[in-house]
Design a protein around this motif. Sequence first.
Motif, mmCIF file in Angstrom:
data_model
loop_
_atom_site.group_PDB
_atom_site.id
_atom_site.type_symbol
_atom_site.label_atom_id
_atom_site.label_comp_id
_atom_site.label_asym_id
_atom_site.label_seq_id
_atom_site.Cartn_x
_atom_site.Cartn_y
_atom_site.Cartn_z
ATOM 1 N N ARG A 189 18.303 43.877 1.479
ATOM 2 C CA ARG A 189 18.297 43.584 2.897
ATOM 3 C C ARG A 189 19.247 44.508 3.310
ATOM 4 N NH1 ARG A 189 19.666 37.223 4.033
ATOM 5 N NH2 ARG A 189 19.711 38.236 6.133
ATOM 6 N N ALA A 190 20.444 44.872 2.706
ATOM 7 C CA ALA A 190 21.577 45.619 3.213
ATOM 8 C C ALA A 190 20.737 47.084 3.409
ATOM 9 C CB ALA A 190 22.639 46.019 2.280
ATOM 10 N N ASP A 191 19.876 47.538 2.465
ATOM 11 C CA ASP A 191 19.282 48.920 2.638
ATOM 12 C C ASP A 191 18.275 48.894 3.818
ATOM 13 O OD1 ASP A 191 20.775 49.749 0.358
ATOM 14 O OD2 ASP A 191 19.182 49.380 -1.169
ATOM 15 N N GLY A 192 17.676 47.522 3.986
ATOM 16 C CA GLY A 192 16.649 47.485 5.064
ATOM 17 C C GLY A 192 17.652 47.725 6.354
ATOM 18 N N LEU A 193 18.733 46.974 6.268
ATOM 19 C CA LEU A 193 19.507 47.036 7.766
ATOM 20 C C LEU A 193 19.857 48.561 7.842
ATOM 21 C CD1 LEU A 193 21.331 43.636 7.637
ATOM 22 C CD2 LEU A 193 19.594 44.091 9.055
ATOM 23 N N GLU A 194 20.238 48.967 6.830
ATOM 24 C CA GLU A 194 20.852 50.378 7.041
ATOM 25 C C GLU A 194 19.760 51.498 7.366
ATOM 26 O OE1 GLU A 194 22.933 54.021 4.166
ATOM 27 O OE2 GLU A 194 22.553 52.193 3.504
ATOM 28 N N ARG A 195 18.350 51.169 6.793
ATOM 29 C CA ARG A 195 17.330 52.003 7.442
ATOM 30 C C ARG A 195 16.923 51.600 8.993
ATOM 31 N NH1 ARG A 195 15.295 51.095 2.323
ATOM 32 N NH2 ARG A 195 14.199 49.168 3.096
ATOM 33 N N GLU A 196 17.222 50.466 9.273
ATOM 34 C CA GLU A 196 16.915 50.095 10.673
ATOM 35 C C GLU A 196 17.771 50.752 11.505
ATOM 36 O OE1 GLU A 196 16.562 46.049 11.066
ATOM 37 O OE2 GLU A 196 14.863 45.825 9.592
ATOM 38 N N LEU A 197 19.091 50.650 11.350
ATOM 39 C CA LEU A 197 20.297 51.310 11.876
ATOM 40 C C LEU A 197 20.226 52.581 12.226
ATOM 41 C CD1 LEU A 197 23.442 49.369 10.624
ATOM 42 C CD2 LEU A 197 22.158 48.999 12.823
ATOM 43 N N SER A 198 19.704 53.335 10.982
ATOM 44 C CA SER A 198 19.336 54.680 11.156
ATOM 45 C C SER A 198 18.103 55.235 12.327
ATOM 46 C CB SER A 198 18.916 55.168 9.755
ATOM 47 O OG SER A 198 18.632 56.764 9.892
ATOM 48 N N LEU A 199 17.120 54.300 12.067
ATOM 49 C CA LEU A 199 16.061 54.363 12.987
ATOM 50 C C LEU A 199 16.519 54.220 14.444
ATOM 51 C CD1 LEU A 199 13.189 52.813 11.138
ATOM 52 C CD2 LEU A 199 13.575 55.323 11.511
#
Length: 489
Positions: A189-199
């Motif tokens: 979930r943290a990695d997913g949030l990081e990817r979303e924040l990057s996007l």
Amino acid sequence: MSATGAEGEAGARVRGVPARGPWWWARRRSAVLDVVLALLSTLECAVEGASFSDDAGLPGAAGVALGLVAGPVLLVRRRWPVAVVLVSIAVTPADMGVLLGVVGLYTLAASDTPRRTTALLAGMTVAGTLVSTFLNLRQEVAADPDFQPPLWFVPVMSVAMGLVVTAPPVLWGLYVGARRRLVESLRERADGLERELSLLADRAEERAEWARNEERTRIAREMHDVVAHRVSLMVVHAAALQAVALKDPEKASRNAGLVGDMGRQALTELREMLGVLRTAETSGGRVVPGASDEPERLAAVASKAAAQAGVKAPVPGVAEATAAGAVAPGGEAEGPSLAELAELVGQSRAAGMAVVLSVDGAEGAGGPGRYAAGVEQTVYRVVQEALTNVHKHAPGARARVRLAHRAAEVAVQVENGPSDGAAPPAGLPSGGNGLVGMRERVTALGGVFVAGPTDAGGFRVSAVVPAGGAGTAPGAGAEPASGGAIAGG
């Protein structure tokens, strides 16, 4: 695969670090731990195997050999935990493999093995330990006549031994497995949030770049609208002045005065607009109080300067000030309106153009404020730019401006005939941005814009704009209209 092995490998994959251990181990320390456990298990099984051989009357080498075969099975506990538990159950009657069974049950419970399989193997281990302990205790009690325990002693001790050997490793393994899965879930979930924040950051950067480009476009369009028309009239008056300087000195003097007045007015407008832009630039990109009001200030300055010369010009860069109707702090709308079309046409007529203005429809039926301010400004700009193009490209041509008030829209058409050839060319440069700007203004309000040559050799510009100004003004956060680049301006 066991949970402990899967935990290390999954963690390495999630972190993007490749597995560095040999064979099925994700890390070297996992391999070292398993080798140490296997050596201890082998030593235990060999000692217990020798003792079992003596008690059973078998050769000692047979028991040691059995221990040497069963003990090293712990090396594969991360890859085949079920096999390790089965081996520990198989050697239970020989009173060996306690460490093998405890570690095997822990690995099995912590792995992704189905819970049914784990429960079945744990039950088999309890049963094997219970039976083995029961038989050993009965044999010891029978061999010692001085020790006479109660009848419940042997069964209870057998059950207790089975539970003690089986329950702790199973429960601990279940806890470790659940915790490992939770950690993996949180990490994903943290990695997913990081990817979303990057996007989101990328999208924000793209939107910021788009906003900067839009602002440049709006500034260029406003500079064109405010200055180009007046400078074009200056050039036309200068050409007329040159033509009549010797024949009619009085008219030449009037034309010279008009040229001077328009030049001063154009310089005033340009200076004030650039002053606003320069104030924004000196902030160094930092957010300062009132910085967000720069577009409104630009609109007010442009409108005020143009009003002094009879031509009002709003800045279309502020959507709220153009599409919905800009309202000054005093409550009056900024920018030109349809009521000033007659004055605009009169300026072109004073420059020598034969132009006629006709208005159709009940203009006063709706009363003041019938149209949104952005609609009136857009129609005014279309007429202004069309007349400027006539001065540039068709000197001496007759022109007609038609304005039609309808129930839900306002239509405007500017049509000119071919140049009569008598008037010298004005020699005005054309950047090809005038018609593009008109189209952007009209389509941004949900209207229709058409421009093209006529069969008679002239040119026609037509626009229909909804009365309420449907849509948004250019730069209001909507994507810019791609009206197509039609040469002009």
